[in-house]
Design a protein around this motif. Sequence first.
Motif, PDB file in Angstrom:
ATOM      1  N   TYR A  81      36.562  36.720  46.703  1.00  0.00           N
ATOM      2  CA  TYR A  81      36.629  37.969  47.462  1.00  0.00           C
ATOM      3  C   TYR A  81      37.025  37.805  48.926  1.00  0.00           C
ATOM      4  O   TYR A  81      37.433  38.770  49.556  1.00  0.00           O
ATOM      5  CB  TYR A  81      35.279  38.686  47.441  1.00  0.00           C
ATOM      6  CG  TYR A  81      34.679  38.832  46.068  1.00  0.00           C
ATOM      7  CD1 TYR A  81      35.226  39.708  45.138  1.00  0.00           C
ATOM      8  CD2 TYR A  81      33.564  38.088  45.693  1.00  0.00           C
ATOM      9  CE1 TYR A  81      34.678  39.846  43.877  1.00  0.00           C
ATOM     10  CE2 TYR A  81      33.010  38.221  44.434  1.00  0.00           C
ATOM     11  CZ  TYR A  81      33.567  39.099  43.521  1.00  0.00           C
ATOM     12  OH  TYR A  81      33.018  39.220  42.282  1.00  0.00           O
TER      13      TYR A  81
ATOM     14  N   GLU B 176      38.642  45.381  41.178  1.00  0.00           N
ATOM     15  CA  GLU B 176      37.962  46.005  42.307  1.00  0.00           C
ATOM     16  C   GLU B 176      38.743  47.247  42.704  1.00  0.00           C
ATOM     17  O   GLU B 176      39.977  47.254  42.672  1.00  0.00           O
ATOM     18  CB  GLU B 176      37.894  45.031  43.477  1.00  0.00           C
ATOM     19  CG  GLU B 176      37.246  45.580  44.730  1.00  0.00           C
ATOM     20  CD  GLU B 176      37.230  44.539  45.847  1.00  0.00           C
ATOM     21  OE1 GLU B 176      36.432  43.595  45.752  1.00  0.00           O
ATOM     22  OE2 GLU B 176      38.040  44.657  46.786  1.00  0.00           O
TER      23      GLU B 176
ATOM     24  N   ARG C 254      41.334  41.302  40.579  1.00  0.00           N
ATOM     25  CA  ARG C 254      39.950  41.235  41.066  1.00  0.00           C
ATOM     26  C   ARG C 254      39.037  42.206  40.339  1.00  0.00           C
ATOM     27  O   ARG C 254      37.826  42.110  40.428  1.00  0.00           O
ATOM     28  CB  ARG C 254      39.902  41.580  42.563  1.00  0.00           C
ATOM     29  CG  ARG C 254      40.415  40.520  43.476  1.00  0.00           C
ATOM     30  CD  ARG C 254      40.045  40.905  44.910  1.00  0.00           C
ATOM     31  NE  ARG C 254      41.218  41.106  45.736  1.00  0.00           N
ATOM     32  CZ  ARG C 254      41.178  41.607  46.957  1.00  0.00           C
ATOM     33  NH1 ARG C 254      40.039  41.999  47.478  1.00  0.00           N
ATOM     34  NH2 ARG C 254      42.284  41.743  47.663  1.00  0.00           N
TER      35      ARG C 254
ATOM     36  N   CYS D 254      33.950  38.178  37.750  1.00  0.00           N
ATOM     37  CA  CYS D 254      33.075  37.755  38.838  1.00  0.00           C
ATOM     38  C   CYS D 254      32.646  36.300  38.613  1.00  0.00           C
ATOM     39  O   CYS D 254      32.552  35.842  37.471  1.00  0.00           O
ATOM     40  CB  CYS D 254      31.848  38.659  38.944  1.00  0.00           C
ATOM     41  SG  CYS D 254      30.611  38.405  37.655  1.00  0.00           S
TER      42      CYS D 254
ATOM     43  N   LYS E 176      28.482  40.830  42.106  1.00  0.00           N
ATOM     44  CA  LYS E 176      29.671  40.091  42.505  1.00  0.00           C
ATOM     45  C   LYS E 176      29.572  38.623  42.098  1.00  0.00           C
ATOM     46  O   LYS E 176      30.570  37.896  42.173  1.00  0.00           O
ATOM     47  CB  LYS E 176      29.891  40.206  44.011  1.00  0.00           C
ATOM     48  CG  LYS E 176      30.327  41.598  44.436  1.00  0.00           C
ATOM     49  CD  LYS E 176      30.863  41.613  45.846  1.00  0.00           C
ATOM     50  CE  LYS E 176      31.458  42.984  46.172  1.00  0.00           C
ATOM     51  NZ  LYS E 176      32.020  43.024  47.533  1.00  0.00           N
TER      52      LYS E 176
ATOM     53  N   ALA F 105      40.614  33.999  48.887  1.00  0.00           N
ATOM     54  CA  ALA F 105      41.134  34.770  47.752  1.00  0.00           C
ATOM     55  C   ALA F 105      42.660  34.759  47.776  1.00  0.00           C
ATOM     56  O   ALA F 105      43.280  34.958  48.812  1.00  0.00           O
ATOM     57  CB  ALA F 105      40.634  36.209  47.806  1.00  0.00           C
TER      58      ALA F 105
ATOM     59  N   THR G 182      26.323  42.350  48.971  1.00  0.00           N
ATOM     60  CA  THR G 182      26.706  41.457  47.887  1.00  0.00           C
ATOM     61  C   THR G 182      25.555  41.326  46.905  1.00  0.00           C
ATOM     62  O   THR G 182      24.496  40.811  47.244  1.00  0.00           O
ATOM     63  CB  THR G 182      27.091  40.064  48.424  1.00  0.00           C
ATOM     64  OG1 THR G 182      28.196  40.189  49.314  1.00  0.00           O
ATOM     65  CG2 THR G 182      27.476  39.141  47.274  1.00  0.00           C
TER      66      THR G 182
END
Length: 244
Positions: free
Chosen positions: A125, A150, A148, A78, A52, A129, A7
């Motif tokens: 995350y 991601e 997200r 984020c 993040k 979430a 992270t």
Amino acid sequence: MGELSVTTVLIIEDDNKIAELLQKHLEKYGYCVKRVVDFSRVMESFQQAQPKLVLLDVNLPKYDGYYWCRQIRKESLCPILFISARSEQMDQVMALENGADDYITKPFNYEVVTAKIRSQLRRVYGDYAQTANERVLDLQGLKLYIERMEVSYGENKTMVSKKEAILLEALMKHFPKVVGRDDLLEKLWDDETFVDENTLNVNVTRVRKRLKEIGIENGIETVRGAGYRMTPRWGGAGDNETLY
């Protein structure tokens, strides 16, 4: 969280002492901590770090934290936590209205900061979430979590910017068709940012880099004179891949 070691937290703070103490404290808990040192290149630092979570001061050289919060929000969802000596309610309101998730006043307790970071990471995350109505695109194991921003493949995952997510979404949705350059340029266009051919090239290169980070080589093919398409031969040679 089970993934603290991967992270990344980005600290945007011009008080070197505070930034250094925050970095040392967070690294004790396994976070990868990056610090902005050139405050004229904040977004470049953000894009390189792909954090993040961001810790952001209000009073900064060049432009204030509210400005940088707005710039980050153009690319990422984020969590952003302000850390500031300003304690007026209006400062906190401005931070939230400009896209922040929380506001911590100085002097602060480092354990409280860590707890707030953990809370935000869980919310976005982790365990808290919201995934019930989450849009997910899946192309042969490559997954794009649109809200997200991601992408994941197997056990590997990484964050993408807003523009990177837009490009990847278009390419994945239209597979196996080619998506034209003009169509992609139109999708990248917004009211505040001028988008040209070079911008498209740069963002395609960045998407390829993100895919490589999660173990996908040659994931996007350039079709000369037409545009781009996904080539889901994950792990294959990708012999018809053409770069710029």
